[in-house]
Design an enzyme around this catalytic site. Structure first.
Site, mmCIF file in Angstrom:
data_model
loop_
_atom_site.group_PDB
_atom_site.id
_atom_site.type_symbol
_atom_site.label_atom_id
_atom_site.label_comp_id
_atom_site.label_asym_id
_atom_site.label_seq_id
_atom_site.Cartn_x
_atom_site.Cartn_y
_atom_site.Cartn_z
ATOM 1 N N ASP A 181 0.764 -1.235 0.000
ATOM 2 C CA ASP A 181 0.000 0.000 0.000
ATOM 3 C C ASP A 181 0.804 1.299 0.000
ATOM 4 O O ASP A 181 1.048 1.902 -1.024
ATOM 5 C CB ASP A 181 -0.955 0.005 1.199
ATOM 6 C CG ASP A 181 -1.852 -1.210 1.194
ATOM 7 O OD1 ASP A 181 -1.594 -2.123 0.402
ATOM 8 O OD2 ASP A 181 -2.809 -1.256 1.963
ATOM 9 N N GLU A 198 -3.107 -8.463 12.507
ATOM 10 C CA GLU A 198 -2.711 -8.148 11.143
ATOM 11 C C GLU A 198 -1.235 -7.751 11.070
ATOM 12 O O GLU A 198 -0.521 -8.131 10.149
ATOM 13 C CB GLU A 198 -3.584 -7.011 10.612
ATOM 14 C CG GLU A 198 -3.294 -6.601 9.190
ATOM 15 C CD GLU A 198 -4.169 -5.432 8.740
ATOM 16 O OE1 GLU A 198 -4.250 -5.214 7.519
ATOM 17 O OE2 GLU A 198 -4.753 -4.748 9.607
#
Length: 872
Positions: free
Chosen positions: A607, A839
């Site tokens: 990202d 995560e």
């Protein structure tokens, strides 16, 4: 001759009658009569022949009409196919999932399962329109009741997840809601009398953790069945008394025959119901809550109304009782006459179910040790986390069916009333990254998932990869995020639904395919398994070629052997470092969905990892180059394995040799001063975000952060050390005797750069972008936190170099052992403190961050425990 002919005619009409002497005498006495009779017979024969001819002509006419119909229909289909935009045209090759190995017993064995990962407990079949089952309950928080159904952080469950699951016919899950602990167990069983897919049972056990208030001594569970095809369900009775009759519901389906749902319990239970008629089930929580609220207002009763709407396709059963409570719910298929229904129900309830669940748990434990062999390596706390990792990975596998929404490609002639096109209707069987946040298929995540799953169940892994590859379109593109069906769509904000055909995703499925090819070469599989893998690869090869060529044409750079992630926005003024081209709105705490009104893509998977400050076609992205090396090398190995000759222009060995050329790599990406590998592009470090005031309307000032560039960018290496810098190390391009390998080991182990006591940072502390926001609303994501998938790949290469002859093997071994210990210790400690895998992990204190219940690639910690790494 005449007599013979007449006789022949008579024998056709009266085959059982013989000609006798009296008949001959009568005929001789009346010759005229004989003549008339012969003529009459000949006339009838002619009529019959004419009648037969008409039937033949009519038959030929019908056949001709059908042929014409099918030809016209085929021509229409061809014309429609020609008009269909390429982006939504399926790849023209046999489907992988049509292979015989995915039919028959294999397909039936996976028919029912816990394939609804977005709910706390749900069951469905692997069919587009399924009979769906699920569990809700009333939770209590701050003295108020709340429906628990969809996995979501706002429910504040202390922990939930599968402690064990074998991916096929057994799973055990523990959920802690305030002071109440629910345990859900799933068991599937196939008997001779069962319908297709067999029978299944659910055990729900509720325990009290010390509640004192009166309102908290009871529990209200809601178990439901829903027909996605809209067919009506039959209620067991107007009044449900399970001690008199355990039947809750029944029905019939073409796939499984007649079925029944029964409730068995020794507890003192009160059962109520509600029959609903609705085409959707994704809002079922709201419907149940509305029913309960209405009853509470009207009658001061917290119970369903015992009302069955006409032709209800959803039945919700409220099961209320005092804690502790245990109940069994049994589903039997093929429940027609002489199918031993009562006996089969007894086998799936009570003591018999207990014994079968215990047996399955023992089998899970034995298989776990056989696969990962941790008993002599780690303590019980670590092994417990390892079992939760594989259990949640397998328990999180879902089945989805629907049509992806595809953004209309730029510069296309496609006309549409909407801003999107619909992909063809497709099914997807896949693992998911996170049940509450990302309960659907993500392409680049799935490659990492399969590194774990193939080691547990090869056939499930091939099934999943086959489903993904069947989604490839005629151009070789696969939508990176699969949002299929109303339930999946309900979890995604509208801004994130459209998929963009210009955006790729790292082709991580080649990671698992490479493992399988290497496994065959090293005789890790049985003869039967090897044969199935080869059959799979033969069918998949043409699709893999198309996928490879899509990358090799759409993501090419200007220089030979260079690639870059296309689609970065070069006009943005609100991003510190321009990302990519999907318009996002701040919706989620996880930053994957962030950046109010700005442009970004998730194509690279990394990202907000810093790239060149000014996007141009001159960019060279190091990570994509290395992914292409993996793909080319894997394609070459597959081609050799299945005895396919490379076609002209598709010489994968040459591409692999080009991309693995050490000197070329160094010329394009290596910085001698720092000893690190970098991206290349039009870049300046002198970029910052500054507040700017804009006058809006009368006397209203709006402040926003905008990008300010303080010097002219130039083409050069982009000096940010991080995960991207280590891709040549991860893909093992660097020779074991090279001094550059020592430089990589120094970067990894330097505490001022990447090293922490909890794992390797995603971006060096020395980077100007370290932990910097990309926009006002866009928190750092891949700019410092620790990610398990990249740490796994780095560990894999550390282990490789520690076993290679060379001057740095001992150094690699020492770093490997310490990094492995740090990762395992931190993940295990976080799990026991919080109840979840996360995560990402904080680089300063090691605490879990981002999405919790992230049982996707964070589950790779199990392979780190087992020291089971991917091979090159």
């Amino acid at each position: 001759m005449t007599g013979g002919g007449r006789r022949s005619a008579r024998s056709r009409t009266k085959p059982s009658t013989d000609v006798n002497e009296d008949d001959d005498a009568f005929n001789k006495a009346k010759p005229i009569s004989k003549l008339r009779r012969v003529k009459t017979k000949d006339h009838g024969t002619a009529l019959r022949i004419l009648n037969a001819d008409l039937k033949i002509i009519l038959g030929f006419g019908i056949i001709a009409a059908l042929i014409i119909f099918f030809l016209v229909n085929h021509l229409i289909s061809i014309a429609e196919e020609a008009r269909r935009p390429r982006v939504v045209t399926p790849f023209p090759a046999p489907r992988i999932m049509d292979l015989p190995q995915f039919q028959g017993e294999h397909k039936e064995s996976l028919y029912w399962g816990t394939y609804r990962p977005h709910v706390y407990f749900g069951i469905r079949a692997r069919t587009p329109l399924s009979l769906v089952a699920g569990l809700m309950w009333l939770g209590v928080k701050d003295g108020r009741y709340f429906i628990r159904h969809i996995c979501q952080d706002s429910d504040d469950l202390s922990t939930y997840g599968w402690t064990s699951h074998n991916g096929r016919d057994f799973g055990h899950q523990v959920l802690v809601d305030q002071d109440m602990t629910l345990a859900t167990s799933f068991l599937k069983y196939k008997e001779d009398d069962s319908g297709y897919g067999g029978d299944w049972a659910v055990r729900i056990n509720v325990q009290n953790q010390g509640w004192n208030e009166e309102m908290q001594k009871n529990v209200h569970l809601f178990f439901y069945l829903a027909e996605e095809d809209g067919n009506a369900l039959s209620l067991g009775g107007d009044i449900l008394d399970i001690h008199e009759n355990s039947l809750l519901a029944s029905g019939s389906r073409t796939d499984i025959g007649e079925w029944q749902l029964h409730l068995k319990s020794k507890a003192d239970l009160e059962v109520h119901y509600s029959g609903l008629r609705t085409p959707h089930i994704h809002n079922l929580s709201d419907l149940v809550q509305e029913n309960l609220a209405s009853q509470l207002i009207r009658f001061n009763r917290l119970q369903l109304p015992d009302i069955y709407q006409s032709s209800s396709n959803i039945l919700v059963f409220q099961i209320s009782g005092r804690i502790p409570l245990e109940t069994d719910i049994v589903f039997v298929s093929g429940a027609g006459e002489n199918s031993r229904v009562e006996e089969r129900i007894s086998n799936l309830a009570g003591v018999s179910l207990t014994n079968q669940l215990n047996k399955k748990q023992r089998e899970f434990d034995v298989k776990f040790e056989s696969c990962f062999q941790l008993a002599d390596k780690l303590d019980s706390n670590s092994i417990h986390v390892g079992k939760a990792a594989i259990g949640n990975m397998l328990g999180g596998i879902g089945y989805f069916y629907g049509q992806s929404k595809i953004s209309i490609p730029k510069n296309s002639n496609v006309k549409s009333h909407d801003d999107f096109l619909l992909y063809w209707p497709a099914e997807l069987y896949t693992a998911v990254p996170s049940r509450p946040f990302f309960p659907r298929g993500f392409l680049w995540d799935e490659g990492f998932h399969q590194l774990l799953i193939w080691r547990w169940d090869l056939h499930i892994s091939l099934d999943i990869v086959g489903h993904w590859l069947d989604l490839i379109n005629i151009d070789g593109w696969i939508p990176r995020e699969q949002i299929l069906g109303a339930e999946a769509l309900s979890k995604v904000p509208a801004e994130f639904v459209l998929q963009h055909s210009s955006n790729g995703n790292p082709p991580t499925l080649f990671l698992v395919l490479r493992d399988l090819v290497n496994g065959i070469k090293k005789n890790k599989f049985t003869a039967s398994e090897s044969s199935e893998i080869i059959s799979f690869l033969q069918q998949a090869f043409v699709r893999l070629e198309a996928w490879f060529q899509w990358f090799n044409t759409t993501q090419l750079g200007k220089d030979v052997g260079s690639y870059y992630w296309h689609g970065r926005d070069n006009l943005t003024i609100r991003e510190l470092n321009p990302k990519k081209g999907i318009k996002l709105v701040l919706e989620d705490i996880c930053s994957k969905w962030s950046g109010f009104g700005y442009f970004q893509t998730l194509s690279s998977g990394l990202d907000d990892y810093p790239r060149a400050s000014h996007p141009t076609e001159d960019e060279r992205h190091l990570d994509l180059r290395c992914w292409m090396l993996l793909a080319a090398d894997c394609m070459n190995s597959v081609a050799e394995l299945i005895w396919k000759e490379n076609k002209p222009g598709k010489d994968y060995a040459s591409t692999s040799n080009l991309l693995s050329d050490f000197d070329t790599l160094n010329q394009m990406h290596f910085d001698h001063a720092s000893g690190a590998y970098f991206d290349f592009g039009n870049h300046t470090e002198k970029v910052r975000l500054s507040w700017k005031e804009n006058m809006i309307g009368n006397n209203y000032v709006n402040r926003e952060l905008v990008r300010e560039v303080l010097e002219r960018p130039e083409l050069k290496l982009v000096p940010h050390v991080g995960y991207v810098s280590l891709f040549p190390f991860m893909t093992r391009i660097i020779p074991s005797e090279s001094w550059i390998l020592e430089k990589q080991l120094d970067l990894i182990s330097n505490r001022s750069i990447l090293w922490t006591n909890y794992g390797l940072r995603s971006l060096a502390k020395t980077s100007s972008m370290y932990m910097k926001r990309n926009t006002e609303h866009d928190a750092p994501y891949w700019r410092g936190p620790i990610w398990m998938n990249m740490n796994y790949m780095i560990l894999s290469s550390l282990r490789h170099y520690s076993l290679e002859n060379g001057p740095y093997r001992d150094k690699a071994r020492a770093i490997y052992e310490e990094l492995r210990d740090n990762l395992i210790r931190n993940v295990v400690q976080n799990y026991h403190q919080t109840g979840f895998l996360w995560e990402q992990y904080d680089q300063k204190q090691g605490k879990g961050k981002g999405a919790r219940v992230f049982t996707g690639w964070t589950s790779l910690v199990l392979l780190i425990m087992a020291e089971a790494y991917n091979e090159m």
